[in-house]
Design an enzyme around this catalytic site. Structure first.
Site, mmCIF file in Angstrom:
data_model
loop_
_atom_site.group_PDB
_atom_site.id
_atom_site.type_symbol
_atom_site.label_atom_id
_atom_site.label_comp_id
_atom_site.label_asym_id
_atom_site.label_seq_id
_atom_site.Cartn_x
_atom_site.Cartn_y
_atom_site.Cartn_z
ATOM 1 N N THR A 113 36.373 33.042 45.901
ATOM 2 C CA THR A 113 36.422 34.367 46.336
ATOM 3 C C THR A 113 34.917 34.866 46.252
ATOM 4 O OG1 THR A 113 38.706 34.354 45.298
ATOM 5 C CG2 THR A 113 37.442 36.533 45.621
ATOM 6 N N TYR A 130 25.518 41.376 39.986
ATOM 7 C CA TYR A 130 26.973 40.643 40.417
ATOM 8 C C TYR A 130 26.644 39.870 41.703
ATOM 9 C CZ TYR A 130 31.317 40.952 43.017
ATOM 10 O OH TYR A 130 32.417 40.853 43.785
#
Length: 299
Positions: A113, A130
């Protein structure tokens, strides 16, 4: 029947995927922490096998089960002022260990993902810890795939929304602000356009790809509607649905332009859905219906 190892099952997307996999009669093994919040999956926890990865060797699920494929959804977004090292451990080191072990135990496919930010068209300065950690893991996935160790399928998700999402996410947050009639919500000018996709359509993409036969060891799919709406129109649409469908008068002042745009933020992001549509998937939930169902789950 395939046995699926699912990470992030207690999260927003993972919990929806778990529910769907069980309905499809897959055998599901989930990885979680002993202190994970199980509220999203409490009705399904007894229907699958789970391992607390903070209390066992990561190889144990593979030694005790024949894992056909992995669906990896666990993510550290870094929203709680997490240390960069913790984000790297969660988004890069942990899945890399998982990928390495899966390759050793001859797991066929790793579904990753990914974020819509991980495209070469975006400016590097817009990458956060991130997105950078996620981008680096995809490169490792390509390396394993190119070496013939495992099939690595990368799913790049657009702005996903729906019931059971975190309160810190924009869609849930703005719905609650409006529903609670807060005096003012400060926003950017809202001219940036985004591709919003309902969570059930994202889950359907995973299931469709799970049933597909891949001709190459590495492949990548963008998951979205392929359509965009400005943030301003999106917020006004939410306000209109709450007022019209749920009979609530909203007096909140939506102060568009009160906040600056983030440096390097793209003006428009949308998925190129040609490849995912070629394997038989197409989004089914229109924006108005998806928002109505999401709002209903929150109010």
């Amino acid at each position: 029947m395939k046995t699926i190892l699912l990470t992030g099952a207690t999260g927003f997307l993972g919990s929806h995927i778990l529910d769907r996999l069980l309905k499809e009669n897959y055998q599901v093994v989930i990885l979680k922490r002993s202190f994970s919040d199980l509220r999203r999956i409490e009705e399904n926890i007894d229907k699958c096998r789970f391992y607390d990865i903070d209390k066992c060797d990561l190889e144990l699920p593979f030694r005790e089960n024949h894992i056909d494929c992995i669906i990896h959804t666990a993510t550290n977004y870094g929203r709680s002022n997490n240390k960069t090292s913790d984000i790297v451990i969660d988004n890069l080191i942990f899945p890399l260990k998982l990928l390495e072990i899966a390759s050793f135990f001859n797991t066929d496919t790793f579904f990753n993902t990914d974020t819509f930010f991980n495209t070469d068209t975006l400016q590097y300065k817009y990458l956060t810890d991130y997105t950078l950690s996620k981008k680096q893991f995809v490169e490792w996935g390509k390396s394993f795939a190119n070496a013939g160790k495992i099939k690595f399928i990368n799913l790049m998700l657009e702005h996903m929304y729906g019931p059971k999402d975190d309160e810190s996410k924009f869609v849930t947050w703005i719905i609650k602000q409006l529903a609670n009639n807060v005096p003012e919500v400060k926003l950017t000018d809202g001219n940036q356009k985004r591709d919003f996709i309902y969570v059930d359509d994202v889950v359907e993409a995973y299931v469709t790809l799970l049933k597909s036969n891949f001709q190459t060891n590495f492949d990548e799919f963008e998951i979205g509607t392929g359509q965009t709406i400005s943030i301003k129109d999106f917020v006004l649409k939410i306000k209109g649905i709450i007022e019209q469908e749920f009979d609530r008068h909203i007096e909140t002042h939506l102060n568009f332009g009160a906040l600056p745009m983030r440096e390097g933020e793209p003006s428009e992001i949308k998925a190129n859905t040609a490849k995912i549509r070629s394997v038989g998937w197409h989004y089914q939930v229109p924006l108005d219906l998806g928002l109505k169902m999401t709002i209903e789950s929150i109010l």
